[in-house]
Design an enzyme around this catalytic site. Structure first.
Site: not given
Ligand code: ZN
Length: 381
Positions: A91, A276, A314, A316, A319, A345
């Protein structure tokens, strides 16, 4: 050549695009995690890669103060300094300085401000912001703007928007004269790209005028700034919806500093290509998890013996391995790992959300996804 943008599919105003920077190709709409101090707090770069992060955001104001842009330039730029080979956007420093309130003084030439670290005096101008961003060497850099406070009267918003337009011109002039000074010049194909920022407070007509003035400068991409500054969310949406169509269709459009998962989906549907936000990372450090079933406050006592993952839908790395009971224990015990796992996560949730948006655009089903219904064709097949 600045970053090249191509569109391979569209669904209403939403677009599936590819933005090519000197550090790779970015599939859009894309969510960009915020790495304020050359670090996405708590998450090492190899995990960001595993999560599929395509582009990171760095904050010019913070990196200028610490470790200093000259140090980063000497090391070869931000990519090499933080060992991140993907794309980076910085930025302009304008928003952070704007957040300093009493510590700043704005004039036509630039902004006088005091460091939040040690109270030392500094002066940023459009030229200085460009010089610092060129030294940091991000793939995409932003024109120096004044982020108008909220609420702001029309006259104040107009003056601020006009100053941002003059500063955009000065930013571009300095950038064009110095763009070959980037630390990785000659090592990579292509150049840094400078994006312009639309301001104008919460006034649609001022936003229009701001966009028209920026378009005269022919930037390779455009951002909508000055949002999420305390205005109601309805108004944020209204300004985004009325400003996006004013920006060129064939160039990337970046909505700065937004939003909740359901909002980034909505803004992508309106035609935003890049977004963002500190929300997924900041909220994670406060124990707030975003899931497919809504928000989950991990410190809640009801999770003390909960054997489910944070989000059963999820996939990920958090998880698929840890339970809510464990995440809650880490959080209430003040373990550093709590922030790490929660952040991983939440980032996965945001990145997966954008990935499913891109998939829906490809299939022409984004609107159906937004209204939460499956199209008839899929129900019958
Ligand atoms: Zn997750």
């Amino acid at each position: 050549m600045p970053a090249a943008f191509s569109i391979s599919a569209s669904d209403g105003p939403a677009r599936l695009g590819t933005l090519r920077t000197p550090h790779g190709a970015i599939e859009s709409p894309v969510f960009m995690p915020v790495g304020t101090l050359a670090s996405v707090k708590g998450v090492p770069q190899h995990i960001l890669e595993q999560l599929g992060v395509q582009i990171l955001l760095g904050n010019t104001y913070h990196l200028y103060l610490r470790p200093g842009h000259e140090a980063i330039r000497e090391i070869g730029g931000l990519h090499r300094f933080m060992s991140w080979d993907g794309s980076i956007l910085t930025d302009s420093g304008g928003f952070q300085i704007f957040s300093l309130n009493e510590l700043r003084k704005v004039s036509e030439r630039g902004v006088d401000f005091r460091s939040h670290l040690d109270g030392s005096s500094h002066f940023f101008t459009p030229e200085r912001s460009m010089e610092i961003q060129i030294a940091l060497g991000a793939d995409i850099v932003m024109a120096f703007d004044e982020c108008t406070e909220h609420p702001a009267g029309r006259e104040r918003a107009r003056e601020s928007m006009e100053m941002t337009a003059r500063w955009a011109r000065r930013s571009k002039q300095y950038f064009d004269e110095h763009k070959d000074e980037v630390p990785w010049a000659g090592e990579r194909e292509g150049r840094q790209s400078l994006f312009g920022i639309v301001q104008g407070g919460m006034y649609s007509d001022l936003r229009r005028e701001s966009a028209e003035r920026l378009l005269e400068l022919d930037f390779p991409g455009y951002a909508i700034g000055g949002l999420s500054v305390g205005e109601p969310r309805e108004l944020t949406r209204e300004i985004i919806a009325s400003t996006l169509p004013l920006l060129p269709k064939d160039k990337p459009r970046y909505v700065m500093g937004v939003g909740y998962p359901e909002e980034i989906v909505e803004y992508a549907a309106l035609g935003a290509d890049m977004m963002d936000c500190v929300l997924p990372t900041r909220a994670a450090r406060h124990g707030l998890l975003f899931t497919s079933q809504g928000r989950l406050n991990i410190k809640n006592a009801r999770y003390a013996r909960d054997q489910q993952p944070a989000d059963p839908k999820c996939a990920c790395m958090v998880c698929s391995r840890y339970t809510r009971a464990y995440l809650r224990h880490l959080f209430v015990s003040g373990e550093a790992l709590a922030a790490v796992l929660n952040t991983i996560h939440n980032l996965a949730h945001y990145l997966d959300t954008m990935s499913s948006v891109r998939h829906a655009i490809k299939l022409g089903e984004l609107r159906a996804k937004l209204s939460g219904t499956t199209p008839v064709s899929e129900q019958t097949s």
